[in-house]
Design a protein around this motif. Structure first.
Motif, PDB file in Angstrom:
ATOM      1  N   LYS A  78      54.650  65.840  28.628  1.00 11.62           N
ATOM      2  CA  LYS A  78      54.746  64.915  26.903  1.00 11.62           C
ATOM      3  C   LYS A  78      56.190  64.561  27.524  1.00 11.62           C
ATOM      4  N   ILE A  79      56.353  63.484  26.726  1.00  9.14           N
ATOM      5  CA  ILE A  79      57.825  62.041  27.174  1.00  9.14           C
ATOM      6  C   ILE A  79      58.294  61.849  25.345  1.00  9.14           C
ATOM      7  N   ASN A  80      59.404  61.924  25.277  1.00  9.71           N
ATOM      8  CA  ASN A  80      60.004  61.848  23.943  1.00  9.71           C
ATOM      9  C   ASN A  80      61.509  60.955  24.459  1.00  9.71           C
ATOM     10  N   LEU A  81      61.826  59.741  24.733  1.00 11.68           N
ATOM     11  CA  LEU A  81      62.788  59.322  25.074  1.00 11.68           C
ATOM     12  C   LEU A  81      63.074  58.762  23.645  1.00 11.68           C
ATOM     13  N   LYS A  82      64.299  58.571  23.459  1.00  8.84           N
ATOM     14  CA  LYS A  82      65.042  57.997  22.895  1.00  8.84           C
ATOM     15  C   LYS A  82      66.812  57.310  23.470  1.00  8.84           C
ATOM     16  N   THR A  83      66.946  56.029  22.926  1.00  6.93           N
ATOM     17  CA  THR A  83      68.129  55.918  23.325  1.00  6.93           C
ATOM     18  C   THR A  83      68.863  54.468  22.826  1.00  6.93           C
ATOM     19  N   TYR A  84      69.953  54.329  23.080  1.00  7.82           N
ATOM     20  CA  TYR A  84      70.839  53.204  21.569  1.00  7.82           C
ATOM     21  C   TYR A  84      71.481  52.854  22.918  1.00  7.82           C
ATOM     22  N   TYR A  85      71.261  50.840  22.313  1.00  8.13           N
ATOM     23  CA  TYR A  85      72.547  50.847  23.463  1.00  8.13           C
ATOM     24  C   TYR A  85      73.288  49.519  22.394  1.00  8.13           C
ATOM     25  N   SER A  86      74.452  49.408  22.838  1.00  5.77           N
ATOM     26  CA  SER A  86      74.941  48.636  22.081  1.00  5.77           C
ATOM     27  C   SER A  86      75.457  47.081  22.970  1.00  5.77           C
ATOM     28  N   LEU A  87      74.998  45.907  22.372  1.00  5.12           N
ATOM     29  CA  LEU A  87      74.259  44.632  22.623  1.00  5.12           C
ATOM     30  C   LEU A  87      75.782  43.785  22.745  1.00  5.12           C
ATOM     31  N   ASN A 111      77.736  33.854   3.110  1.00  5.78           N
ATOM     32  CA  ASN A 111      78.656  34.016   1.808  1.00  5.78           C
ATOM     33  C   ASN A 111      80.285  33.880   2.475  1.00  5.78           C
ATOM     34  N   ASN A 112      80.337  32.388   1.370  1.00  2.00           N
ATOM     35  CA  ASN A 112      81.884  31.960   1.818  1.00  2.00           C
ATOM     36  C   ASN A 112      82.634  33.100   0.850  1.00  2.00           C
ATOM     37  N   GLU A 113      82.452  33.166   0.749  1.00  2.00           N
ATOM     38  CA  GLU A 113      83.623  33.873  -0.840  1.00  2.00           C
ATOM     39  C   GLU A 113      84.252  35.252   0.370  1.00  2.00           C
ATOM     40  N   SER A 114      83.598  35.178   1.311  1.00  2.00           N
ATOM     41  CA  SER A 114      84.689  36.114   2.250  1.00  2.00           C
ATOM     42  C   SER A 114      84.460  36.050   3.514  1.00  2.00           C
ATOM     43  N   GLN A 115      86.076  36.225   4.694  1.00  2.00           N
ATOM     44  CA  GLN A 115      85.355  35.679   5.816  1.00  2.00           C
ATOM     45  C   GLN A 115      84.603  37.052   6.630  1.00  2.00           C
ATOM     46  N   LEU A 116      83.247  36.874   6.958  1.00  2.00           N
ATOM     47  CA  LEU A 116      82.774  37.654   7.991  1.00  2.00           C
ATOM     48  C   LEU A 116      82.385  37.152   9.478  1.00  2.00           C
ATOM     49  N   TRP A 117      82.506  38.833  10.092  1.00  2.00           N
ATOM     50  CA  TRP A 117      82.061  38.522  11.465  1.00  2.00           C
ATOM     51  C   TRP A 117      81.463  39.617  12.269  1.00  2.00           C
ATOM     52  N   ILE A 118      80.660  39.432  13.545  1.00  2.00           N
ATOM     53  CA  ILE A 118      79.975  40.528  13.769  1.00  2.00           C
ATOM     54  C   ILE A 118      80.806  41.273  14.384  1.00  2.00           C
ATOM     55  N   ASP A 119      80.323  42.571  13.617  1.00  2.00           N
ATOM     56  CA  ASP A 119      81.043  43.931  14.382  1.00  2.00           C
ATOM     57  C   ASP A 119      80.082  44.602  15.026  1.00  2.00           C
ATOM     58  N   SER A 120      79.302  43.925  15.408  1.00  2.00           N
ATOM     59  CA  SER A 120      78.362  45.524  16.629  1.00  2.00           C
ATOM     60  C   SER A 120      76.890  44.848  16.395  1.00  2.00           C
ATOM     61  N   VAL A 121      75.545  44.776  17.481  1.00  2.00           N
ATOM     62  CA  VAL A 121      74.621  44.622  17.543  1.00  2.00           C
ATOM     63  C   VAL A 121      74.173  45.913  18.447  1.00  2.00           C
ATOM     64  N   ILE A 122      73.478  46.411  17.969  1.00  2.00           N
ATOM     65  CA  ILE A 122      72.793  47.531  19.018  1.00  2.00           C
ATOM     66  C   ILE A 122      71.527  47.551  18.393  1.00  2.00           C
ATOM     67  N   HIS A 123      70.837  48.411  19.647  1.00  2.00           N
ATOM     68  CA  HIS A 123      69.084  48.090  19.467  1.00  2.00           C
ATOM     69  C   HIS A 123      69.091  49.426  19.815  1.00  2.00           C
ATOM     70  N   LYS A 124      68.225  50.125  19.256  1.00  2.00           N
ATOM     71  CA  LYS A 124      67.484  51.468  19.273  1.00  2.00           C
ATOM     72  C   LYS A 124      65.865  51.865  19.970  1.00  2.00           C
ATOM     73  N   ALA A 125      66.183  52.184  20.938  1.00  2.00           N
ATOM     74  CA  ALA A 125      64.280  52.245  21.324  1.00  2.00           C
ATOM     75  C   ALA A 125      63.601  53.639  21.612  1.00  2.00           C
ATOM     76  N   SER A 126      62.130  53.920  21.122  1.00  2.00           N
ATOM     77  CA  SER A 126      62.052  55.627  21.204  1.00  2.00           C
ATOM     78  C   SER A 126      60.536  55.402  21.908  1.00  2.00           C
ATOM     79  N   LEU A 127      60.083  56.300  22.090  1.00  2.00           N
ATOM     80  CA  LEU A 127      58.530  56.858  23.213  1.00  2.00           C
ATOM     81  C   LEU A 127      58.680  57.932  22.825  1.00  2.00           C
ATOM     82  N   ASP A 128      57.397  58.355  22.674  1.00  2.00           N
ATOM     83  CA  ASP A 128      57.136  59.741  22.517  1.00  2.00           C
ATOM     84  C   ASP A 128      55.453  59.620  22.532  1.00  2.00           C
ATOM     85  N   VAL A 129      55.330  60.631  23.701  1.00  2.00           N
ATOM     86  CA  VAL A 129      53.505  60.616  24.625  1.00  2.00           C
ATOM     87  C   VAL A 129      53.497  62.011  24.204  1.00  2.00           C
ATOM     88  N   THR A 130      51.890  61.879  23.653  1.00  2.00           N
ATOM     89  CA  THR A 130      51.125  63.802  23.773  1.00  2.00           C
ATOM     90  C   THR A 130      50.075  63.187  23.560  1.00  2.00           C
TER      91      THR A 130
END
Length: 182
Positions: A78-87, A111-130
């Motif tokens: 049985k497969i249960n994979l979970k992963t988390y990556y910072s891009l 949003n032009n009222e405050s300075q925005l920037w990207i802090d992080s880009v994350i990717h999550k994936a999962s695979l379950d096989v039963t």
């Protein structure tokens, strides 16, 4: 490392599945229900490292030509994979630099009222096989900041236990695109 680990297994006897064998591996296709997607398992005849080194578009195409429906006995963990990556690093290496900088990020259309920037880009994936089937999911999120605080990303690397390592690929059979390989 030679450690013996017990895993939950599932089995199907006398199951008709697309099966094939090559010089590198034994192959079986497990279809996702009501879908044009399959999970292809490749059990190497040698080491998993040797199989990975041999992977190429030509080898993957050869696998397609070697597959045919046949009744087999199937024993798979049985497969249960979970992963988390910072891009972040990948995006920055592709030239997306200013968006990650608090002083140069320009998201005034959001949003032009405050300075925005990207802090992080994350990717999550999962695979379950039963025995009931397979389920795969993936999501990508962009986390933006408007203050100088930074977050700390947790990295989770999947550990896959089996009696010997094998590859699992999720393939779109219409486009012959690999959506997942592990």
């Amino acid at each position: 490392n030679g450690e013996v680990v017990t895993v939950d297994m599932m089995s199907a006897t006398n199951r008709v599945a697309r099966y094939g064998t090559t010089a590198h591996a034994a192959l079986v296709d497990l279809p996702f229900s009501d879908s044009h997607m399959i999970m292809r398992l490749a059990l190497p005849h040698g080491s998993i490292d040797e199989l990975v080194e041999q992977l190429s578009p030509d080898l993957l195409n050869e696998w397609n030509t070697r597959m045919s429906p046949i009744a087999i006995d199937l024993y798979v963990p049985k497969i249960n994979l979970k992963t988390y990556y910072s891009l972040n690093s990948a995006l920055q290496s592709m030239g997306i630099i200013d968006a990650f900088d608090p002083l140069r990020g320009n998201f005034s259309e959001i949003n032009n009222e405050s300075q925005l920037w990207i802090d992080s880009v994350i990717h999550k994936a999962s695979l379950d096989v039963t025995e009931e089937g397979a389920e795969a999911a993936a999501a990508t999120a962009v986390i933006m900041r408007c203050t100088c605080s930074t977050g700390v990303s947790d990295y989770y690397r999947p550990i896959f236990y089996a009696n010997r390592p094998f590859l699992a690929l999720i393939i779109d059979t219409i486009t012959n695109s690999i959506l997942f390989i592990g």
